[in-house]
Design a protein around this motif. Structure first.
Motif, mmCIF file in Angstrom:
data_model
loop_
_atom_site.group_PDB
_atom_site.id
_atom_site.type_symbol
_atom_site.label_atom_id
_atom_site.label_comp_id
_atom_site.label_asym_id
_atom_site.label_seq_id
_atom_site.Cartn_x
_atom_site.Cartn_y
_atom_site.Cartn_z
ATOM 1 N N LEU A 188 58.121 44.420 10.292
ATOM 2 C CA LEU A 188 58.900 44.047 11.472
ATOM 3 C C LEU A 188 58.073 44.416 12.694
ATOM 4 O O LEU A 188 57.777 45.583 12.916
ATOM 5 N N LEU A 189 57.698 43.415 13.471
ATOM 6 C CA LEU A 189 56.886 43.641 14.650
ATOM 7 C C LEU A 189 57.772 43.522 15.880
ATOM 8 O O LEU A 189 58.059 42.415 16.352
ATOM 9 N N HIS A 190 58.238 44.666 16.364
ATOM 10 C CA HIS A 190 59.061 44.709 17.567
ATOM 11 C C HIS A 190 58.096 44.754 18.751
ATOM 12 O O HIS A 190 57.604 45.818 19.126
ATOM 13 N N ASP A 191 57.811 43.587 19.326
ATOM 14 C CA ASP A 191 56.629 43.514 20.186
ATOM 15 C C ASP A 191 56.860 42.880 21.552
ATOM 16 O O ASP A 191 55.902 42.516 22.225
ATOM 17 N N ARG A 192 58.102 42.730 21.973
ATOM 18 C CA ARG A 192 58.291 42.143 23.294
ATOM 19 C C ARG A 192 59.468 42.799 24.001
ATOM 20 O O ARG A 192 60.613 42.610 23.622
ATOM 21 N N GLY A 193 59.172 43.578 25.026
ATOM 22 C CA GLY A 193 60.198 44.232 25.808
ATOM 23 C C GLY A 193 59.987 45.735 25.847
ATOM 24 O O GLY A 193 59.662 46.339 24.823
ATOM 25 N N GLN A 225 62.211 48.080 26.163
ATOM 26 C CA GLN A 225 63.227 48.719 25.336
ATOM 27 C C GLN A 225 63.950 47.628 24.563
ATOM 28 O O GLN A 225 64.568 46.739 25.150
ATOM 29 N N LEU A 226 63.850 47.684 23.238
ATOM 30 C CA LEU A 226 64.401 46.640 22.384
ATOM 31 C C LEU A 226 65.645 47.169 21.672
ATOM 32 O O LEU A 226 65.762 48.377 21.412
ATOM 33 N N VAL A 228 70.310 50.047 16.845
ATOM 34 C CA VAL A 228 69.096 50.803 17.134
ATOM 35 C C VAL A 228 68.497 50.327 18.447
ATOM 36 O O VAL A 228 68.424 49.125 18.714
ATOM 37 N N SER A 229 68.054 51.289 19.262
ATOM 38 C CA SER A 229 67.365 51.010 20.514
ATOM 39 C C SER A 229 66.030 51.730 20.482
ATOM 40 O O SER A 229 65.970 52.906 20.078
#
Length: 326
Positions: free
Chosen positions: A126-131, A133-134, A67-68
Motif C-alpha cells: 500500500l503506497l500512501h503517497d499523496r497528501g 495527512q492521509l 487511520v490517519s
C-alpha cells in the motif's frame, strides 16, 4: 504496547502518537497497526516523527479501522502472512489523500471517496503517497463472510468496487455511514449494516466476474503476446531473466510464470527452445557455413557450449554439427 486510556466503549480501541517521542512514533504506530489489522510491515518515508492515529471499532467478528497518517508504505510479506492465524479481506474507503494498492502484478489507486478490496492472504504493498495527512476507513472482513456470498472457487483480486455503475454508489454510502456512525449505533445495528455492505460488495464482484470473464481472457491473451514479444526482442541476451521481461511488460515476475504456464511452457524452456530454433536456422543457412558452431551458440545467448549441444540434441535428435551436415 499500551493502548491510550480513553472513556470509550469496550468495543473501541485507540492509539495516537501525539504524546510519543518523535524518534519512537513510527514504532508505536507500527505496533498499533499490527494489533488493529493483523501482521503488517509499515515503512516510514521520513527518518523521525510520525503523527498518526489508529481507531479500531469492533463489528462482531469484523471491524472498522479508521487511520490517519502521513505518507508511507505498508507491505504484507510472506512472513507476515505465515504469522497470521486468520484470513481476511481489507475493504478500504479512502477518506483523504491517495493510496496505490499493488497485488498479484496489478495496481489500483484509491482517491477520496473511492472503495477498494484486496486479500490478506496474498502479498501486497500500500503506497500512501499523496497528501501531508492521509486518512482511510479500512474494514476488516473475515474471509468466510465474503466467500460464502460468492461462487465456489471465486478469485477475489484487488478491485475498486466503487466504480461499479449499479451498486458502486451504494457501497460508498454504506461504507461512509458505517465509518461515521459505528459508535453511535449498537454493535448489533453495526453488524447488520456491515452485512449489507458485504452483500453489495459480493453483488459487484460476482457481476463483474460474469461480465468480465471474456474480457479477462482477452487481456491475458494480449499480455501473453506482449510478453513473448519482449522475450524475442531480448532473446540473444545471455543473462536474460524473468525480472527483465517482467519490467519490460510492466507485470510481476509471478504473472510472467503464470502466463507462460497458461500457454504450456516455463520461462526457461520457452527461452531455450526459441534460442535453439534460432541457432538451428543459422546452422542450416549456407551463408553461415563458415561461422563456428560455438560462435552461433554464443550469438543466441548460450554461454556454455556443452549445455547448448546437449539441449540441441534433446530438441532436434542430433548434434549441432550433424544438423549442419545434413
Amino acid at each position: 504496547m499500551q493502548e491510550i486510556e480513553r472513556a470509550v466503549p469496550s468495543r473501541q480501541s485507540a492509539w495516537d502518537t501525539a504524546d510519543i517521542r518523535p524518534s519512537e512514533q513510527f514504532a508505536y504506530y507500527r505496533e498499533a497497526v499490527c494489533q488493529a489489522f493483523m501482521k503488517l510491515t509499515p515503512e516510514p518515508m521520513a527518518a523521525a516523527g510520525f503523527r498518526a492515529s489508529v481507531e479500531n471499532v469492533r463489528l462482531g467478528d469484523a471491524a472498522i479501522n479508521r487511520v490517519s497518517f502521513p505518507e508511507h508504505v505498508v507491505r504484507r510479506s510472506a512472513a507476515d502472512i505465515a504469522a497470521s492465524d486468520r484470513s481476511c479481506f481489507y475493504l478500504n474507503l479512502k477518506l483523504a489523500g491517495r493510496c496505490r494498492i499493488r497485488q498479484d502484478g496489478r495496481e489500483i489507486s484509491l482517491s477520496s471517496g473511492q472503495v477498494g478490496i484486496f486479500d490478506s492472504d496474498r502479498q501486497f504493498a500500500l503506497l500512501h503517497d499523496r497528501g501531508p495527512q492521509l486518512r482511510v476507513a479500512s474494514f476488516w472482513v473475515p474471509a468466510e463472510v465474503l466467500r460464502e456470498r460468492l461462487p465456489a472457487s471465486f478469485d477475489v483480486t484487488a478491485s475498486r468496487v466503487s466504480d461499479d455503475p449499479f451498486v458502486g454508489h451504494l457501497i460508498v454510502e454504506t461504507a461512509r455511514t458505517l465509518s461515521d456512525g459505528a459508535l453511535r449505533m449498537t454493535e448489533q445495528e453495526g453488524v447488520r449494516l456491515f452485512r449489507a455492505l458485504i452483500e453489495l460488495v459480493a453483488v459487484s464482484l460476482s457481476r463483474r466476474s460474469r461480465a468480465g470473464a471474456a474480457a479477462s481472457e482477452s487481456l491475458a491473451d494480449a499480455t501473453t503476446l506482449a510478453l513473448k514479444r519482449a522475450i524475442h526482442r531480448r532473446l540473444r541476451e545471455p543473462g536474460l531473466s524473468v525480472a527483465d521481461v517482467a519490467d519490460a511488460v510492466g507485470i510481476s515476475e509471478r504473472y510472467v510464470h503464470k502466463l507462460l504456464a497458461r500457454s504450456g511452457s516455463s520461462f526457461t524452456d520457452y527461452v531455450i527452445d526459441h534460442r535453439l530454433d534460432g541457432a538451428a536456422r543459422d546452422l542450416g543457412d549456407p551463408e553461415m557455413a563458415g561461422r563456428a558452431i560455438g560462435a552461433i551458440a554464443f550469438d543466441w545467448g548460450f554461454s556454455d557450449l556443452s549445455h547448448f549441444t546437449r539441449r540441441f540434441k534433446q530438441r532436434f535428435g542430433c548434434r549441432p554439427r550433424d544438423w549442419r551436415a545434413r
